[in-house]
Each structure stands twice: as structure tokens, then as C-alpha cells.
Design an enzyme around this catalytic site. Structure first.
Site, short mmCIF file in Angstrom:
data_model
loop_
_atom_site.label_atom_id
_atom_site.label_comp_id
_atom_site.label_asym_id
_atom_site.label_seq_id
_atom_site.Cartn_x
_atom_site.Cartn_y
_atom_site.Cartn_z
N LYS A 124 2.15 -14.10 -4.50
CA LYS A 124 3.16 -13.20 -5.08
C LYS A 124 2.77 -12.96 -6.52
O LYS A 124 2.13 -13.81 -7.14
CB LYS A 124 4.55 -13.85 -5.02
CG LYS A 124 5.69 -12.87 -5.06
CD LYS A 124 6.01 -12.32 -3.69
CE LYS A 124 7.00 -11.20 -3.72
NZ LYS A 124 7.47 -10.86 -2.37
N ASP A 164 7.35 -4.89 -4.09
CA ASP A 164 8.55 -5.72 -4.05
C ASP A 164 9.53 -5.02 -5.01
O ASP A 164 9.37 -3.82 -5.29
CB ASP A 164 8.24 -7.17 -4.49
CG ASP A 164 9.36 -8.15 -4.14
OD1 ASP A 164 9.44 -8.59 -2.98
OD2 ASP A 164 10.18 -8.48 -5.01
P1 NDP Z 1 13.85 -2.26 -4.72
O1 NDP Z 1 13.46 -2.38 -6.14
O2 NDP Z 1 13.42 -1.06 -3.94
O3 NDP Z 1 15.43 -2.34 -4.57
C1 NDP Z 1 16.18 -3.41 -5.06
C2 NDP Z 1 17.65 -3.02 -5.01
O4 NDP Z 1 18.43 -4.15 -5.34
C3 NDP Z 1 18.00 -1.93 -6.00
O5 NDP Z 1 19.00 -1.11 -5.47
C4 NDP Z 1 18.54 -2.72 -7.20
O6 NDP Z 1 19.47 -2.01 -7.99
C5 NDP Z 1 19.21 -3.88 -6.50
N1 NDP Z 1 19.19 -5.06 -7.36
C6 NDP Z 1 18.09 -5.77 -7.74
N2 NDP Z 1 18.45 -6.78 -8.54
C7 NDP Z 1 19.80 -6.69 -8.66
C8 NDP Z 1 20.77 -7.46 -9.35
N3 NDP Z 1 20.41 -8.52 -10.09
N4 NDP Z 1 22.08 -7.09 -9.23
C9 NDP Z 1 22.44 -6.00 -8.49
N5 NDP Z 1 21.56 -5.24 -7.82
C10 NDP Z 1 20.27 -5.59 -7.91
O7 NDP Z 1 13.34 -3.60 -4.02
P2 NDP Z 1 13.16 -3.90 -2.48
O8 NDP Z 1 14.16 -3.17 -1.68
O9 NDP Z 1 11.71 -3.76 -2.16
O10 NDP Z 1 13.46 -5.47 -2.43
C11 NDP Z 1 14.77 -5.98 -2.24
C12 NDP Z 1 14.69 -7.42 -1.78
O11 NDP Z 1 13.97 -7.49 -0.55
C13 NDP Z 1 13.97 -8.39 -2.73
O12 NDP Z 1 14.56 -9.66 -2.61
C14 NDP Z 1 12.55 -8.44 -2.16
O13 NDP Z 1 11.88 -9.63 -2.52
C15 NDP Z 1 12.87 -8.40 -0.67
N6 NDP Z 1 11.80 -7.96 0.21
C16 NDP Z 1 11.16 -6.77 0.01
C17 NDP Z 1 10.18 -6.35 0.88
C18 NDP Z 1 9.52 -5.04 0.77
O14 NDP Z 1 8.71 -4.72 1.64
N7 NDP Z 1 9.79 -4.22 -0.23
C19 NDP Z 1 9.75 -7.21 2.01
C20 NDP Z 1 10.55 -8.40 2.17
C21 NDP Z 1 11.51 -8.75 1.29
P3 NDP Z 1 19.00 -0.81 -8.96
O15 NDP Z 1 18.58 0.27 -8.03
O16 NDP Z 1 20.18 -0.49 -9.76
O17 NDP Z 1 17.86 -1.38 -9.73
O1 2IT Z 2 8.64 -10.32 0.27
C1 2IT Z 2 7.82 -9.68 0.96
O2 2IT Z 2 7.49 -10.06 2.09
C2 2IT Z 2 7.24 -8.46 0.40
N1 2IT Z 2 7.59 -8.08 -0.71
C3 2IT Z 2 6.21 -7.69 1.17
C4 2IT Z 2 4.87 -8.37 1.08
C5 2IT Z 2 3.72 -7.58 1.65
O3 2IT Z 2 2.59 -8.05 1.41
O4 2IT Z 2 3.90 -6.57 2.30
#
Ligand code: NDP
Ligand code: 2IT
Length: 448
Positions: A124, A164
Site C-alpha cells: 500500500k 484508493d
Molecule cells: P474515494 O476517494 O473515491 O471516496 C471516498 C469517499 O469517502 C468520498 O465520498 C469521501 O468524501 C468519503 N470520505 C473519506 N474520508 C471521509 C471522512 N473522514 N469522513 C467522511 N467521509 C469521508 O475512495 P474509494 O471509494 O476508492 O475508497 C473508499 C474506501 O474503500 C476506502 O476505505 C478504501 O481503502 C476502500 N477500498 C477501495 C477500493 C478501490 O478499489 N477503490 C478497493 C477496496 C477498498 P468526499 O467525497 O467529501 O471526500
Molecule cells: O484496498 C484495496 O483493495 C484497493 N484499494 C485496491 C487495490 C488494488 O490493487 O486494486
């Protein structure tokens, strides 16, 4: 290793890294029976080796903003474990990024990636860079300067990053462009690329879709389905948006979505058109849900200071898809009262340890992120395969593979949990199932 000794070691070698401690202790909790069956893992010190990253890289990123001022950030890559394949895991850009958070994420990734059944190690990275309010040119400059250092440490057989929080297709495109220029190589060293230069179809959708496929399997095991289920999704980013899209497609009702400005409430569930507009606001205009609801009067908006009220709503399913430790014990107690049936994590470690203990002792069906959000990295693995063979599969084909992987992870979690005395506990199943694969590979590869 017993728990007291582990805590001592965490405090000594990973001081003040509270999120990392939380993730490590959760996995350790379920391993006693595994060590009884495989006593050699004690002598091989598998767990002690798992919690020490193979390599931790930290570097300065300097860049010039639109005013001509010089900005300095700190970038990182934690190369956690390569027993099963090249290091693999996302990059996070957020002012909250620090080593504790990246080590917890990289540690979770070990087990998640093992569960996908694809040969992927774990890593990561990211930077304490805040993309909010930055111009497109500033984002590009930052991504290029970040890649200038990162490129030394990654590569398609070494370490393959992805997105992420704060890192999506736009940022990945800029990083890909920088790497290509510096290395003079067009390779699949990063996943989540644009689909016209090596990205896989369905990668953007994969985490959210995979989460919903996993939840469907959980409900099936109770002879239930998602049809007409009222759902709360936290977050409004990549994972949340595509979880919402799939839920709506399956006739569930998405009544809440949230972001850092607050949450929206849609009594009868968001419509497809409302979600499309929300995605335009978040992804193209890069505006908040507060701005979106000004334009969408049929929805109610609760600003962030009233946001916790959502846990009192009478809903069936909860999908936390924002960030770590966003759900506390009080929220779980409210969910129990409200009669919630299922909580499946889209985010990584969204429940505090007290919240996790509370949900595990309740009737709520509960899936930990390392199982239920594995769809994203699984399709990243599928993108790597396509990059290597230079052939690309249809959206239907990738979606079919994703569905199968989520089903397999679901069934594997349940069967491993049962075998090790934790019937119906997906968390134990995911921790033990992931551990068994990595431990066996480490044993076979020797001490080096
Ligand atoms: P994004 O940046 O696309 O979206 C994150 C969302 O969460 C945004 O709407 C953001 O608000 C909100 N957010 C983040 N931090 C806070 C906070 N402290 N308080 C309130 N709202 C918050 O990220 P992802 O959707 O990619 O990731 C979301 C989660 O999923 C994370 O935990 C990530 O590690 C996990 N994840 C992601 C994967 C991926 O493929 N992208 C895979 C597996 C897990 P705002 O829009 O206002 O910033
Ligand atoms: O938390 C996660 O699994 C991710 N942000 C995606 C990782 C990846 O390599 O696609």
C-alpha cells in the site's frame, strides 16, 4: 506468540501506530486453532514475520502549485509481503495519510489478496497530499513528481499499485504517463488505468459490484435477497457509487449516501437518474453532496454534524464505503435497535474494534472488508493478466469472473470458519483462510 507479547512488540517496534495495531490484533485473535494444527508456524515465526513489512519506502515529493509556490509532501510505499506474488495494493492521497494507516492497509491487503485466489502479494502507498481544491494542473504536477520517486520501486513483476481514497482514473493516468516517460516502457505496472490504454473493463465498478455480489451470497445463505431492502451506503466515492448502482439494479433501495459534507436521505430510494447526476457532481464537477442536494430538491440533506442520526433509520442493510473507523459501537447499538439484518464493509476496517466486537456478538450478518471488498483487487489481478497476454476481455467476461471470485471467497470464508470452530463468522474465516495460504507459501520459500 501470545497476545501480551504481541502487544509489547507492537508498542516497541511500531509505536503509536494505532490503526496498524488494531488490524494486527484482529487477525491474531483467530489464529490459536491454526497454530494448534500447524505448530511449525510458531517455530517459523510466521506471524512475527507477517507484521514486519518487507520494505518501507518514504520519500519527499516537492512540486510547484499554480501560484508558483513550492509545496512539500511525503510519499510512501509499504511493500508488505511478496510470498504470493508481486506486492499489490492501492495508493491513497489524503492529508490523513501516515505510516500507521498505510501499514494497516498493507497488512489487510495480505489476507484480502490471498483470498482472491490470484497470485498477488501485498502493499500500500500514497502521500499526505490533499487533492481537494487543487486544479487539474496541480494534480498532474503532483502525480508526476510522486511518480518520479515511486517508479524506482515498482514494476509489473515487482510491485503493482492501483487507486484508493483520492486516487482514481485521472490520477492513475497521470502516473502511468510519467512512468512511461521515465522508464520508456509501456507496461502494466499500475492497475485501474483508462480502458483505452490497458485498463480492464469493470475495474472502476469492481469493488462496489463485488461488495454487492458478496452481500447477495450472505443473504442467500439465509434464504433472503436484496430485493426491496432499504440500504445505507456511507461515502460517495468510487466504491460507494458502484455499490449504489448495483443495488439499484437489483431492486434494493439506497436511502442514504454520504461524503465529508454530510449525508443525503432519499425516503423511497435513489433513482437511477438521481445516482447518475450524483456521479456527475462528484466525478466531473468534483462538488460535494451539499452542492448536489441544492440542485436535487426531492432529497433531504443532513450536514456532517447531524450525520450520525442515519444509524437510527429503520433499514435492512448497511454498506460502509468511506474510510477506517467511521462506525463506532454506539452506531452498532442503534443498528441493532433498528433491526438491521446485514453489514458488509466496502471500506477497509470501517468499524472500530469495539464496534466490531459488538457486531460479532449480535445477530447482524457481518462481512469484513478483507473479504467483501476484495472485488477491486481481484479485477486488478484480472487487469494484470490481460496486460501480460496483451488481450482484453469483454465487460461481461470480467463481470462473470468477478462474480465467481466473490462467491468463492464467500464460501471459503464460511467453510474455513466452520472447520476452525468459528461457525458463521466471516471475519475468522477471512483471517484464517488468508493466513493459511500465505503461511504455506512462506514455509515453502524458506527463511530469506
Ligand atoms: P474515494 O476517494 O473515491 O471516496 C471516498 C469517499 O469517502 C468520498 O465520498 C469521501 O468524501 C468519503 N470520505 C473519506 N474520508 C471521509 C471522512 N473522514 N469522513 C467522511 N467521509 C469521508 O475512495 P474509494 O471509494 O476508492 O475508497 C473508499 C474506501 O474503500 C476506502 O476505505 C478504501 O481503502 C476502500 N477500498 C477501495 C477500493 C478501490 O478499489 N477503490 C478497493 C477496496 C477498498 P468526499 O467525497 O467529501 O471526500
Ligand atoms: O484496498 C484495496 O483493495 C484497493 N484499494 C485496491 C487495490 C488494488 O490493487 O486494486
Amino acid at each position: 506468540m501470545n497476545k501480551t507479547k504481541l502487544i509489547e512488540q507492537l508498542q516497541h517496534r511500531h509505536s503509536y501506530e494505532v490503526e496498524f495495531h488494531q488490524a494486527v490484533l484482529e487477525v491474531h485473535e483467530h489464529l490459536a486453532n491454526v497454530y494448534d494444527r500447524f505448530p511449525e508456524y510458531e517455530k517459523l515465526r510466521i506471524f512475527e514475520r507477517l507484521i514486519e513489512p518487507e520494505r518501507t519506502i518514504s520519500f519527499r515529493v516537492e512540486w510547484m502549485d499554480d501560484n508558483g509556490d513550492i509545496q512539500i509532501n511525503r510519499g510512501y510505499r509499504v511493500q508488505m509481503n511478496s510470498a504470493l506474488g508481486p506486492y499489490k495494493g492501492g495508493l491513497r492521497f489524503s492529508p490523513t495519510v501516515n505510516l500507521s494507516i498505510l501499514k494497516f492497509l498493507a497488512f489487510e491487503q495480505i489476507f484480502k489478496n490471498a483470498l482472491t485466489g490470484i497470485p498477488l502479494g501485498a502493499g500500500k502507498g500514497g502521500a499526505n497530499f490533499d487533492p481537494k481544491g487543487k486544479s487539474d494542473r496541480e494534480i498532474m504536477t503532483f502525480c508526476q513528481n510522486f511518480s518520479l520517486e515511486l517508479q524506482r520501486h515498482v514494476g509489473h513483476f515487482t510491485d503493482v499499485p492501483a487507486g484508493d481514497i483520492g486516487v482514481g482514473t485521472r490520477e492513475i493516468g497521470y502516473m502511468f504517463g510519467a512512468y512511461k516517460k521515465i522508464q520508456n516502457q509501456f507496461t502494466g505496472w499500475i492497475t485501474g488505468k483508462g480502458t483505452d490504454f490497458g485498463g480492464s473493463l469493470i475495474r472502476s465498478e469492481a469493488t462496489g459490484y463485488g461488495l454487492v455480489y458478496f452481500a447477495e451470497e450472505m443473504l442467500k445463505s439465509r434464504k433472503e435477497s436484496l430485493k426491496n431492502k432499504k440500504c445505507i451506503i456511507t461515502g460517495a466515492g468510487n466504491v460507494a457509487q458502484f455499490a449504489a448502482q448495483k443495488l439499484i439494479e437489483l431492486d434494493a433501495k439506497v436511502v442514504v449516501m454520504s461524503d465529508s459534507s454530510g449525508n443525503i436521505y432519499a425516503e423511497n430510494g435513489l433513482t437511477k437518474e438521481q445516482l447518475k447526476k450524483l456521479m456527475h457532481f462528484k466525478n466531473d464537477l468534483r462538488k460535494s453532496l451539499a452542492d448536489y442536494t441544492k440542485d436535487e430538491e426531492s432529497l433531504t440533506f443532513f450536514p456532517i454534524d447531524r450525520e450520525a442520526e442515519k444509524w437510527e433509520y429503520k433499514v435492512d442493510c448497511i454498506f460502509p464505503c468511506a474510510t477506517q473507523n467511521e462506525v463506532n459501537e454506539d452506531a452498532i447499538n442503534k443498528m441493532k435497535k433498528a433491526g438491521v439484518m446485514l453489514l458488509a464493509e466496502g471500506a477497509n476496517m470501517p468499524l472500530t474494534d469495539e464496534a466490531q466486537a459488538a457486531i460479532l456478538s449480535s445477530e447482524i450478518l457481518y462481512a469484513p472488508g478483507k473479504a467483501s471488498n476484495a472485488g477491486g483487487v481481484a479485477v486488478s489481478g484480472i487487469e494484470m493478466s490481460q496486460n501480460r497476454i496483451g488481450q482484453y476481455w469483454t465487460a461481461e467476461e470480467v463481470d462473470r469472473r468477478l462474480k465467481n471470485i466473490m462467491k468463492e471467497i464467500h464460501n471459503n470464508c464460511l467453510s474455513v470458519a466452520k472447520e476452525y470452530g468459528f461457525k458463521d463468522n466471516y471475519t475468522a474465516g477471512a483471517n484464517i483462510g488468508g493466513f493459511l495460504k500465505v503461511a504455506s507459501a512462506m514455509k515453502q520459500q524458506g527463511v530469506i
